[in-house]
Design a protein around this motif. Structure first.
Motif, mmCIF file in Angstrom:
data_model
loop_
_atom_site.group_PDB
_atom_site.id
_atom_site.type_symbol
_atom_site.label_atom_id
_atom_site.label_comp_id
_atom_site.label_asym_id
_atom_site.label_seq_id
_atom_site.Cartn_x
_atom_site.Cartn_y
_atom_site.Cartn_z
ATOM 1 N N LYS A 50 0.593 -1.347 -0.168
ATOM 2 C CA LYS A 50 0.108 -0.106 -0.082
ATOM 3 C C LYS A 50 0.835 1.301 -0.054
ATOM 4 C CE LYS A 50 -4.016 -2.207 2.143
ATOM 5 N NZ LYS A 50 -4.845 -2.131 3.311
ATOM 6 N N ASP A 138 -4.486 7.238 -2.221
ATOM 7 C CA ASP A 138 -4.223 6.150 -1.506
ATOM 8 C C ASP A 138 -4.480 5.104 -2.465
ATOM 9 O OD1 ASP A 138 -4.029 7.595 0.858
ATOM 10 O OD2 ASP A 138 -5.917 6.652 1.808
ATOM 11 N N ALA A 140 -2.844 0.735 -3.832
ATOM 12 C CA ALA A 140 -2.383 -0.526 -3.547
ATOM 13 C C ALA A 140 -1.848 -1.259 -4.792
ATOM 14 C CB ALA A 140 -3.469 -1.365 -2.638
#
Length: 173
Positions: A50, A138, A140
């Motif tokens: 992440k 954000d 991943a």
């Protein structure tokens, strides 16, 4: 004869300017909406990395003095640079100059296919971000994947004048 030439010249000038008119802008610009993009299921295992990326974006820049600004249209690119693996974007938060969160562009995690690019467009009439606006993304990836690239292209054109520049995101986590 001279009157006819002047009349023809004036008509040509007027027609020239009329042909340069831009199409009318939308009265109420819409925010970019990813709700039509299917939600992604992020693998929950040790093979996932992440991260978080910061991207500066300018809704406007100072012009002439600190009391006058010039509005810009911003195109924010979310790019998967990996030719084999998906990238998952879990959050895209837009902040103003004072650090107040203005809008969350991604409500459910989405995936970018290999080499896919998505865009967020902020209309030049949207001054809410100010001269120090920014995003936090954000994301991943699979451990063997390549982190995504976030870029912003800011542009404005008026008549024959143009202003444009690019910023690139910086990983902060």
């Amino acid at each position: 004869m001279i009157k006819l030439r002047y009349t023809a010249l004036i008509v040509s000038i007027v027609l020239g300017f009329a042909s340069c008119n831009l199409p009318p802008k939308e009265q109420n610009p819409q925010r970019t909406d990813f709700s039509g993009k299917p939600a992604a299921k992020i693998p929950v295992d040790s093979l996932v990395e992440k991260g978080q990326t910061y991207l500066s974006v300018y809704s406007g820049v100072y012009s002439y003095s600190e009391h006058s600004t010039h509005n810009l249209t911003s195109t924010i690119s979310l790019r998967n640079r990996d030719a084999k693996n998906e990238v998952f974007i879990t959050k895209a938060t837009y902040f103003d100059t004072q650090g107040t969160a203005l809008h969350e562009y991604i409500k459910n995690p989405i995936s970018l296919k290999p080499m896919e690019t998505l865009h967020i467009v902020i209309d030049e009439r949207d001054e809410s971000g100010g001269t120090g606006a920014n995003f936090i993304f954000d994301w991943a990836i699979n451990k063997e994947g390549t982190p995504p690239l976030f870029e912003a292209v800011m542009i404005s054109t008026q008549g024959q004048q143009g202003l444009s520049f690019v910023t690139t995101g910086e990983r902060i986590k």
